[in-house]
Structures are given as C-alpha cells and as structure tokens.
Design a protein around this motif. Structure first.
Motif, PDB file in Angstrom:
ATOM      1  N   ASP A 248       2.298   5.142   5.773  1.00  0.00           N
ATOM      2  CA  ASP A 248       3.251   5.782   4.857  1.00  0.00           C
ATOM      3  C   ASP A 248       3.842   4.656   4.023  1.00  0.00           C
ATOM      4  OD1 ASP A 248       5.330   6.961   3.508  1.00  0.00           O
ATOM      5  OD2 ASP A 248       6.272   7.863   5.271  1.00  0.00           O
ATOM      6  N   ALA A 249       3.318   4.493   2.816  1.00  0.00           N
ATOM      7  CA  ALA A 249       3.679   3.329   2.000  1.00  0.00           C
ATOM      8  C   ALA A 249       5.155   3.294   1.608  1.00  0.00           C
ATOM      9  CB  ALA A 249       2.807   3.281   0.749  1.00  0.00           C
ATOM     10  N   THR A 250       5.881   4.404   1.792  1.00  0.00           N
ATOM     11  CA  THR A 250       7.318   4.360   1.505  1.00  0.00           C
ATOM     12  C   THR A 250       8.058   3.481   2.514  1.00  0.00           C
ATOM     13  OG1 THR A 250       7.775   6.355   2.815  1.00  0.00           O
ATOM     14  CG2 THR A 250       7.270   6.663   0.476  1.00  0.00           C
ATOM     15  N   ASN A 251       7.395   3.138   3.621  1.00  0.00           N
ATOM     16  CA  ASN A 251       8.015   2.285   4.634  1.00  0.00           C
ATOM     17  C   ASN A 251       7.936   0.798   4.304  1.00  0.00           C
ATOM     18  OD1 ASN A 251       8.741   4.404   6.370  1.00  0.00           O
ATOM     19  ND2 ASN A 251       6.718   4.432   7.305  1.00  0.00           N
ATOM     20  N   ILE A 252       7.204   0.437   3.267  1.00  0.00           N
ATOM     21  CA  ILE A 252       7.002  -0.973   2.936  1.00  0.00           C
ATOM     22  C   ILE A 252       8.346  -1.701   2.852  1.00  0.00           C
ATOM     23  CG2 ILE A 252       6.211  -2.541   1.106  1.00  0.00           C
ATOM     24  CD1 ILE A 252       3.955  -1.278   2.720  1.00  0.00           C
TER      25      ILE A 252
ATOM     26  N   MET B  83      -0.698  -5.054   0.696  1.00  0.00           N
ATOM     27  CA  MET B  83       0.020  -3.795   0.848  1.00  0.00           C
ATOM     28  C   MET B  83       0.450  -3.573   2.297  1.00  0.00           C
ATOM     29  SD  MET B  83      -1.131   0.017  -0.314  1.00  0.00           S
ATOM     30  CE  MET B  83      -0.118   1.443   0.044  1.00  0.00           C
ATOM     31  N   THR B  84      -0.499  -3.569   3.222  1.00  0.00           N
ATOM     32  CA  THR B  84      -0.209  -3.224   4.612  1.00  0.00           C
ATOM     33  C   THR B  84       0.698  -4.262   5.268  1.00  0.00           C
ATOM     34  OG1 THR B  84      -2.391  -2.202   4.726  1.00  0.00           O
ATOM     35  CG2 THR B  84      -1.295  -2.623   6.814  1.00  0.00           C
ATOM     36  N   GLU B  85       1.620  -3.783   6.122  1.00  0.00           N
ATOM     37  CA  GLU B  85       2.559  -4.668   6.808  1.00  0.00           C
ATOM     38  C   GLU B  85       2.518  -4.444   8.314  1.00  0.00           C
ATOM     39  OE1 GLU B  85       5.723  -4.787   3.061  1.00  0.00           O
ATOM     40  OE2 GLU B  85       6.427  -4.231   5.063  1.00  0.00           O
TER      41      GLU B  85
END
Length: 462
Positions: free
Chosen positions: A173-177, A164-166
């Motif tokens: 803010d996972a919408t930034n993935i 998940m994390t980048e």
C-alpha cells in the motif's frame, strides 16, 4: 474485464509485414547470439566474489557485444511506441531509434521472444526498470531532465533504478511510504531521507540515475537540521503528499547498504539492493512534474511495464516447456517398462497437455490486455492489467514447476535454466504489487460498476 469485443486469437497474434520481419530478426538474434552467450555471461560473473561482484569489471564483455549487435540490427529501444520528440532525437545518437515503432500488442509479441533469454531484454535496452523510467522521463520530464537523465538511458550508456519499496512498512500500500522529502519553508530546497529496499539495479556499477517515491513535508525551521525540525505533512487525501524525484545515484547521502538475494540468487552485477537516503540535498529541478504528483507519475510507468513482464514470462515459460518436451522424448530415459521415453506414461502426457494449455492461456490473456490498452488506454484497461499481473505469473510458474519435476534432480541444479526461471517468475507475484492488491483492484472495479448500474436503474424508475 473491460467491456470491448475481443478479437479472435489469430488476430491477437497478427503482426504487420514490417513487424513480422522485425520479429524474425529478433528471433534469430536471441536464438543464435543471446542464448549461446548466457554461459559466457555466467562464467564471467562467477570469477568474482563479495563486493567485487558489483564492480565494472564484473560486467561481462559479451553484454556490450550483444548491445552493439542489437543497435546495428535495429533492435534497440523497441519499447518506444512512437517517434521521440525532435528535441530528444536531435540530442541522441542515431541508433536510439528502433527500426519500427510498435503498439502494446505487437511489442508484447516481441517481448515473448526477448523473454526466452535473460540477456535479450538488456541487450536491446528494453529491460526493467530502465524502460519504465525512460517512459516517465519522456512523458513528464522537463527538457533539462531529459537532457541529463533520459539521453544516457536511451543511448544505453548508463542504467537506472526506481526506489519505492520500504522495509519498515507494508509498502504494497504505497500510501504507507515513509521516505521524507522535506521542503525548507520559503525556499525551493529539499532534503530527502529514508530507507528503501528491493531497489532493482541500484548496486549495478552502471546505475547512475534514481527515481524515488517519497512523501512531501514542510520544515518549520531552516536553522536546524531536517531531522531536528518539527514537520507538517501537506496532504490532500491519502495520495496528496507523494512526490517523485529524479537524482544522480552519486548524490551525497545516497548509500547502497547491501545486495539482496532472491532464493539465493544475487543476480550480480545488476540485482537488487537496500538503499539508505540521508539528507540528500535536492531542489525543484529534481521534481518530476512537481510536488504531490507521485501517484500520477508512478502509475504512468506500470501499465505498459506489466505487459512487458508478462510476455517475457510467457517466453521464458515457452523455453522451459521445450526443455520438458525434449526430456520426455529422450529415448534413453525409459522408466517402468517404457521403450521410447517418458512420454509413454499417461501422467507425463497430462503434464505436457496442462503446460501447453497454460502457456496459450497466459499468452492470449496478456495480448488481449495489450489490445485493450491500444484501443482504450491503460486507465480504462485497469482491470485487465491487474488480471494479467495475477494470473500470468501463476500459469508460467506451473509450467516451470512441471518441467523441474520431469527433470528430477537436474531440474533444481544449475545445469538447466529451470531453477533460475522459477526464482525469476515467483518474484513477479510480488513485484509491482502482490496478487492480493491486484485482486482487490479487480473486485472493487466490478463491484463499483454494479453499484453504479443499480443506482442508475433506481433513478430511472423514479
């Protein structure tokens, strides 16, 4: 917090007779087998260096011994809240079923026991990220996905990771993935490309399965490579393009770039990794639920997982408090005129008292949250779940820090579990979202509730 009458603290700690007997078995297993095996585990891993620390040979044999013992004692897969579906249970080995199915609160109490040893959760097949991934596959997986991916995880024949994390975006803010799942227009074929890190367990030689959070896009030209085409994101709001896929870690295009360290600990052979995904070929059979369901999938694995993390943290802090008490009552460690140990200093007694209070607060706060989840479900207990994610690691860190201070130089050495415990607990304030994100959630929930009440009151006066 969520409005539901809280039971007394004694009720929060209550276990059914069957669960109480299971807890006794677990306590004996952790105390007599897991904790003593920690030295053997570390000594085995210490024989390896560099890339060899991430090989099958680096996995300590004592772990397999503990897992077989847990299976025979009915301590396997204790996280399962209910019997497996018939299709799943029929294809699995008999030992996958725990001796007892527990709700969040009762299982949370057992998590505290498991948290006393870093070996116990894995020995019982109850460690992250596998439990969350199994919960996702149980809830959302197709029968084909359950057969291919869930079965080996339930049986403990492999491990998994959640990507998940980048590193290149603020992925709290996972919408930034930014990892892309590019769909070839007019087909059910996809190409997955991106860069992930803090992928727990990805470099473990036993890791065979990955769940990946990515953004769905459509390719406008099937004759060019995915990186050369112009793509258009299909979204419905900030969360609409996100999708979760499940895939074999051995898929072509998946590369573990490097292991990551936490305050110098690499936690081999499990640990954390940076992973590169380069045009990994997937199809519709790899999607969890379907396209654009990523946030629904990701959130479904976090509620119970935060109970597990927090109660294991309580168990670890309790072990560190016991070390603190042992140290201050050692009659051979006298300072500045004491004759019976450091406990005779009022400052030391104050640290003992603060630690006892913090431990009880952390325990009851988490069990109250677990009770709410059992009563009203994870969604309705969101503020309580966010609350324990913020406060419990902080309380447990304070306990460990005091124990380190009391131990002096020994506290920061490898002779005690304290330094490792501090590194472990400090990461919890970042893992699954940093404190600030969860405080924002709590604040917004309560402000919106108040605004709704004001609007309702205003309308009633019209």
């Amino acid at each position: 917090m969520t409005s539901l009458q809280s039971p007394p603290s004694t009720a929060l700690m209550h276990l059914s007779p069957e669960a109480a007997r299971l807890k006794e078995v677990l306590e004996r297993f952790v105390r007599e087998e897991c904790v003593p095996a920690e030295e053997e585990y570390d000594a085995h891993v210490a024989q390896f260096s560099g890339a060899a620390r991430w090989t099958a040979e680096a996995v300590p044999p004592c772990l397999g011994r503990l897992q077989r013992r847990a299976q025979s004692l009915g301590l396997w897969n204790l996280f399962l809240p209910r019997p497996l579906p018939d299709f799943v249970s029929q294809m699995c080995q008999p030992y996958v079923a725990p001796a007892l199915y527990l709700g969040n609160r009762e299982y949370g109490i057992l998590c505290e026991t498991m948290g006393r040893s870093f070996l116990a959760p894995e020995a019982c097949n109850c460690s992250a990220p596998d439990t969350g991934n199994m919960e996702v596959l149980l809830k959302h997986g197709t029968k084909a996905q359950q057969k291919r991916y869930l079965k080996p995880l339930l049986e403990g024949t492999c491990r998994s990771t959640f990507l998940m994390t980048e590193p290149d975006v603020a992925s709290s803010d996972a919408t930034n993935i930014q990892t892309q799942l590019i769909k070839q227009t007019g087909t059910s074929q996809y190409l997955l490309s991106g860069r992930k890190w803090w992928s727990t367990g990805a470099m473990d030689p036993r890791c065979k399965i990955a769940l990946v959070l990515c953004k769905l896009q459509h390719s406008s030209n099937n004759n060019k490579s995915a990186l050369e085409t112009t793509t258009t994101t299909t979204t419905t709001g900030r969360h609409g393009a996100h999708t979760v896929v499940v895939m074999p870690m051995q898929s072509k295009g998946v590369q573990c770039v490097r292991p990551l360290t936490v305050f110098g600990y690499d936690d081999a052979p499990h640990g954390h990794a940076e992973v590169r995904l380069e045009q990994v070929q997937l199809d519709a059979s790899h999607l969890i639920i379907g396209e654009s369901k990523g946030f629904e999938v990701a959130q479904s694995r976090l509620g119970p997982g935060r109970i597990h993390h927090c109660m294991r943290a309580v168990g670890l802090a309790a072990r560190c408090l016991e070390l603190l008490l042992e140290r201050v009552t050692d009659p051979h460690r006298n300072t500045f005129g004491t004759e019976q140990g450091m406990w005779q200093h009022s400052a030391v007694l104050e640290q003992v008292a603060d630690s006892v209070i913090d431990l009880e607060c952390a325990r009851l706060l988490t069990l109250q949250c677990a009770h709410l989840m059992d009563q009203v479900g994870a969604r309705s207990a969101r503020d309580a779940i966010a609350g324990i994610k913020v406060r419990v690691p902080e309380l447990c860190i304070n306990i460990v820090d005091r124990a380190i201070q009391i131990h002096g130089g020994a506290g920061v050495s490898g002779d005690f579990i304290l330094a490792r415990a501090l590194a472990n607990l400090r990461t919890l304030r970042i893992a699954d979202g940093p404190d600030a994100v969860h405080k924002r959630t709590i604040g917004l929930l309560h402000v919106k509730k108040q605004l709704k009440q004001k609007q309702k009151s205003k309308q009633s006066r019209l």
